[in-house]
Design an enzyme around this catalytic site. Sequence first.
Site, PDB file in Angstrom:
ATOM      1  N   HIS A 124      48.343  42.755  62.923  1.00  0.00           N
ATOM      2  CA  HIS A 124      48.384  41.361  63.395  1.00  0.00           C
ATOM      3  C   HIS A 124      47.885  42.788  64.886  1.00  0.00           C
ATOM      4  O   HIS A 124      47.290  41.672  65.999  1.00  0.00           O
ATOM      5  CB  HIS A 124      49.843  41.700  64.104  1.00  0.00           C
ATOM      6  CG  HIS A 124      50.436  40.097  63.896  1.00  0.00           C
ATOM      7  ND1 HIS A 124      50.856  38.886  64.006  1.00  0.00           N
ATOM      8  CD2 HIS A 124      51.344  40.081  63.579  1.00  0.00           C
ATOM      9  CE1 HIS A 124      51.160  38.278  63.914  1.00  0.00           C
ATOM     10  NE2 HIS A 124      52.084  38.614  62.957  1.00  0.00           N
ATOM     11  N   GLY A 166      59.739  41.093  61.140  1.00  0.00           N
ATOM     12  CA  GLY A 166      58.752  41.376  61.674  1.00  0.00           C
ATOM     13  C   GLY A 166      58.656  40.842  62.583  1.00  0.00           C
ATOM     14  O   GLY A 166      58.213  39.415  63.114  1.00  0.00           O
ATOM     15  N   CYS A 189      54.627  33.278  59.373  1.00  0.00           N
ATOM     16  CA  CYS A 189      54.695  34.422  60.502  1.00  0.00           C
ATOM     17  C   CYS A 189      55.019  33.198  62.031  1.00  0.00           C
ATOM     18  O   CYS A 189      55.005  32.796  62.264  1.00  0.00           O
ATOM     19  CB  CYS A 189      53.410  34.037  61.105  1.00  0.00           C
ATOM     20  SG  CYS A 189      52.403  34.829  62.586  1.00  0.00           S
ATOM     21  N   LEU A 190      55.992  34.188  62.161  1.00  0.00           N
ATOM     22  CA  LEU A 190      56.691  33.281  63.658  1.00  0.00           C
ATOM     23  C   LEU A 190      55.500  33.126  64.813  1.00  0.00           C
ATOM     24  O   LEU A 190      55.653  32.040  65.596  1.00  0.00           O
ATOM     25  CB  LEU A 190      56.793  34.638  64.502  1.00  0.00           C
ATOM     26  CG  LEU A 190      58.715  34.594  63.927  1.00  0.00           C
ATOM     27  CD1 LEU A 190      59.342  35.945  64.836  1.00  0.00           C
ATOM     28  CD2 LEU A 190      59.840  33.755  63.194  1.00  0.00           C
ATOM     29  N   GLN A 196      52.434  39.191  69.472  1.00  0.00           N
ATOM     30  CA  GLN A 196      52.718  38.363  69.247  1.00  0.00           C
ATOM     31  C   GLN A 196      53.941  37.580  70.542  1.00  0.00           C
ATOM     32  O   GLN A 196      54.222  36.859  70.417  1.00  0.00           O
ATOM     33  CB  GLN A 196      54.008  38.483  68.028  1.00  0.00           C
ATOM     34  CG  GLN A 196      53.258  37.737  66.902  1.00  0.00           C
ATOM     35  CD  GLN A 196      53.689  38.355  65.904  1.00  0.00           C
ATOM     36  OE1 GLN A 196      54.718  39.008  65.235  1.00  0.00           O
ATOM     37  NE2 GLN A 196      54.866  36.804  65.093  1.00  0.00           N
ATOM     38  N   HIS A 206      51.314  42.754  56.903  1.00  0.00           N
ATOM     39  CA  HIS A 206      51.102  41.689  57.512  1.00  0.00           C
ATOM     40  C   HIS A 206      51.220  42.624  59.195  1.00  0.00           C
ATOM     41  O   HIS A 206      50.730  41.546  60.122  1.00  0.00           O
ATOM     42  CB  HIS A 206      52.335  40.314  56.976  1.00  0.00           C
ATOM     43  CG  HIS A 206      52.758  39.272  58.364  1.00  0.00           C
ATOM     44  ND1 HIS A 206      52.375  38.206  57.647  1.00  0.00           N
ATOM     45  CD2 HIS A 206      53.008  39.865  59.604  1.00  0.00           C
ATOM     46  CE1 HIS A 206      53.513  37.195  59.057  1.00  0.00           C
ATOM     47  NE2 HIS A 206      52.416  37.691  59.805  1.00  0.00           N
ATOM     48  N   GLU A 207      52.490  42.841  60.078  1.00  0.00           N
ATOM     49  CA  GLU A 207      52.515  43.413  60.994  1.00  0.00           C
ATOM     50  C   GLU A 207      51.602  43.804  61.567  1.00  0.00           C
ATOM     51  O   GLU A 207      51.356  44.213  62.329  1.00  0.00           O
ATOM     52  CB  GLU A 207      53.782  43.941  61.028  1.00  0.00           C
ATOM     53  CG  GLU A 207      54.798  42.916  60.182  1.00  0.00           C
ATOM     54  CD  GLU A 207      54.584  41.877  61.931  1.00  0.00           C
ATOM     55  OE1 GLU A 207      54.752  41.469  62.502  1.00  0.00           O
ATOM     56  OE2 GLU A 207      55.536  40.794  60.875  1.00  0.00           O
TER      57      GLU A 207
HETATM   58 ZN    ZN Z   1      52.913  37.151  61.936  1.00  0.00          ZN
END
Ligand code: ZN
Length: 201
Positions: A156, A48, A110-111, A53, A152-153
């Site tokens: 953000h 995701g 998380c990236l 991000q 999660h997304e």
């Molecule tokens: Zn994330």
Amino acid sequence: MLLKIVQAGDDTLYRNARKLSITQLKTAKIQLLIDLMIATLRDKPGVGLAAPQVGEALQIIVIEDKKQYQEKLSEEMLTYQKRRPVGLTVIINPTITILDAGEEYFFEGCLSVEGYRAVVPRAKHVTISGLDRDGASIVIDADGWLARIAQHEVDHLSGDLYIDKMYVKSFIAEKYFSNNWADPDPLKMNEYVNALRSIGE
Ligand code: ZN
């Protein structure tokens, strides 16, 4: 071309992302951003990615959980996590409706918090409503792992990272996660997570 993924500390991650109108969505600039987000997600790879991000405070999320990403996990673990392959899904202006607020507890990464994982409680069953990349309305019913990715997304987009919701004592470097849980046993992981919950409460 790939986009640079910003890390915790970058201002964009803590802001409210702006909604897109259908007119804005259809511009070449936004369509290119979506294509580049998909390429960047696949390059990592991750399951995701949200526009903040990549430094854009816009309400765009991309989700994809390919079968090949799940090959390292046992059938037992995939069943325990309710994780099934998810095709490429782009959602604009997504909102989450919780259908079952009962919580599930798993490690999440998380990236934008590279190199770490932590156990995060998430609602079991949700729907995600929004627009697809062409501006058509979509509603996705999500339970298990997809419900986790979606929550999660969407977080953000309101400036929240998983570290805002994690069990603090479960925050560990990726290398410890890999050592301890490379071939995880669902029952052991469940015991571990329950032990962490009791520390945190
Ligand atoms: Zn994330």
